[in-house]
Write an enzyme that holds these catalytic residues in place. Structure first.
Site, PDB file in Angstrom:
ATOM      1  N   TYR A   1     -15.586   1.808   9.236  1.00  0.00           N
ATOM      2  CA  TYR A   1     -14.137   2.042   9.151  1.00  0.00           C
ATOM      3  C   TYR A   1     -13.659   2.744  10.429  1.00  0.00           C
ATOM      4  CZ  TYR A   1      -9.750   4.200   7.494  1.00  0.00           C
ATOM      5  OH  TYR A   1      -8.447   4.617   7.366  1.00  0.00           O
TER       6      TYR A   1
ATOM      7  N   ASP B   1      -1.347 -12.760   5.257  1.00  0.00           N
ATOM      8  CA  ASP B   1      -2.699 -12.231   5.490  1.00  0.00           C
ATOM      9  C   ASP B   1      -2.788 -11.929   6.986  1.00  0.00           C
ATOM     10  OD1 ASP B   1      -5.367 -11.855   6.087  1.00  0.00           O
ATOM     11  OD2 ASP B   1      -6.068 -13.432   4.735  1.00  0.00           O
ATOM     12  N   VAL B   2      -2.917 -10.660   7.329  1.00  0.00           N
ATOM     13  CA  VAL B   2      -2.858 -10.286   8.751  1.00  0.00           C
ATOM     14  C   VAL B   2      -4.051 -10.806   9.549  1.00  0.00           C
ATOM     15  CG1 VAL B   2      -1.398  -8.245   8.443  1.00  0.00           C
ATOM     16  CG2 VAL B   2      -3.902  -8.003   8.315  1.00  0.00           C
TER      17      VAL B   2
ATOM     18  N   GLY C   1       0.816  -1.219   0.000  1.00  0.00           N
ATOM     19  CA  GLY C   1       0.000   0.000   0.000  1.00  0.00           C
ATOM     20  C   GLY C   1       0.849   1.267   0.000  1.00  0.00           C
TER      21      GLY C   1
ATOM     22  N   LYS D   1     -11.327   1.000  13.250  1.00  0.00           N
ATOM     23  CA  LYS D   1      -9.995   1.569  13.443  1.00  0.00           C
ATOM     24  C   LYS D   1      -9.803   1.995  14.907  1.00  0.00           C
ATOM     25  CE  LYS D   1      -7.152   2.288  10.809  1.00  0.00           C
ATOM     26  NZ  LYS D   1      -6.000   1.410  10.399  1.00  0.00           N
TER      27      LYS D   1
END
Ligand SMILES: NC(=O)c1ccc[n+]([C@@H]2O[C@H](COP(=O)([O-])OP(=O)(O)OC[C@H]3O[C@@H](n4cnc5c(N)ncnc54)[C@H](OP(=O)(O)O)[C@@H]3O)[C@@H](O)[C@H]2O)c1
Length: 285
Positions: free
Chosen positions: A124, A36-37, A10, A128
């Site tokens: 989101y 893959d986290v 990213g 977060k």
């Protein structure tokens, strides 16, 4: 010092991978295909095997995708930072994680500092906020950096490409009724390195000085590529946030300010216009 970076494909992960590799060389920059986290067992296995001194998490699920898939949003934005922070803690490593101005609702005048309580409007924002909290609780050597509207080379987003679109004579759609801090990814990375060097954990806001809308950003980008007001006017179509009909609600006014950095003697970053000028000069196409 060995560093593991997740989400390295990213914008932020790419820049940090390059800079860390340039400065100390021992960097495992992992894209989604490499790790893959959301696979907590794989995360733990890798960290126990590699025994890094620093784990940096740049993996994220985007704002609108979160509304469409809340379970994935929680897995990537909340559960993954918890698992990464826990595994980092098992090997005594520092954990660096990124968060966002979208943890705030933007309903208040004035900048938000690290002392303000999150009040997210979107999935989101809420996942977060959950991720920040989980990471800080899981590892005493944890740094969470909240940033906002990041631009730089390596991502096809409005902020990163407005200047080149305008230079090429293509129209851009710029939102005129949402304000936030903007952040040049190279300035973000430099400040992150300064914070890590101080070995102090906690929550930090890192943004360029000033506040703008996408419309103001586009007008400044046009000026920087040499367009005058008359030339820029037909190329910048202004719209409201509601006209964009995006899946997630965005907060209306969320400039960030850092009291935590000031306490460490770190001066505010340069104004966003100066940072944008630097970016435009170095990335004309
Ligand atoms: N960009 C901004 O304006 C902004 C503003 C505020 C805060 N932030 C924060 O800054 C951090 C970095 O954002 P960014 O702009 O660099 O994001 P980005 O460019 O969208 O990159 C995110 C990366 O995460 C990867 N990823 C997604 N799911 C994954 C998974 N399950 N496992 C491993 N990797 C996965 C993506 O891979 P694929 O491409 O393969 O899906 C992508 O390479 C995030 O924490 C974000 O919340 C960014």
């Amino acid at each position: 010092m060995k560093t593991i970076i997740t989400g390295a494909g990213g914008l932020v992960g790419g820049v940090l991978s390059r800079r860390f590799a340039d400065s100390d060389g021992d960097v495992l920059a992992l894209r989604r295909a490499d790790l893959d986290v959301t696979d907590a067992a794989a995360v733990e296995r890798l960290i126990l095997m590699e025994r890094p001194s620093l784990v940096v998490n740049c993996a994220v699920l985007g704002v609108d995708e979160c509304e469409r898939d809340p379970a994935r949003a929680r897995a990537i934005n909340a559960n993954a930072p918890r698992a990464l922070a826990e595994s980092a803690n098992e090997v005594g490593a520092w954990f660096l994680h990124f968060s966002t101005n979208y943890v705030f609702d933007g309903e208040r005048e004035g900048p938000y500092t690290e002392e303000d309580e999150p009040r997210p409007l979107s999935i989101y924002g809420s996942t977060k906020a959950e991720g920040e909290h989980a990471a800080l609780a899981a590892n005493p050597r944890c740094v969470v950096v909240r940033t906002s509207w990041v631009f730089g080379a390596g991502k096809r987003s409005f902020l990163s490409t407005a200047h080149s679109e305008l230079l090429a004579g293509r129209r851009v759609r710029a939102i005129r009724d949402t304000w936030a801090s903007v952040t040049y990814v190279e300035d973000l990375a430099r400040r992150v390195e300064e914070i890590l060097a101080l070995c102090v954990g906690g929550l930090f806001h890192v943004v360029n000085e000033g506040v703008c809308t996408y419309e103001e950003f586009a007008r400044e980008a046009a000026r920087l590529v040499g367009l005058d007001k008359e030339e820029a006017a037909p190329l910048i179509e202004t719209v409201t946030e509601s006209e964009m009909r995006r899946a997630a609600m965005r907060p209306r006014y969320t400039p960030l300010r850092s009291v935590a950095s000031a306490q460490l003697g770190l001066a505010p970053l340069r104004d966003w216009r100066e940072a944008l000028a630097d970016y435009v000069t170095n990335h004309k196409i």
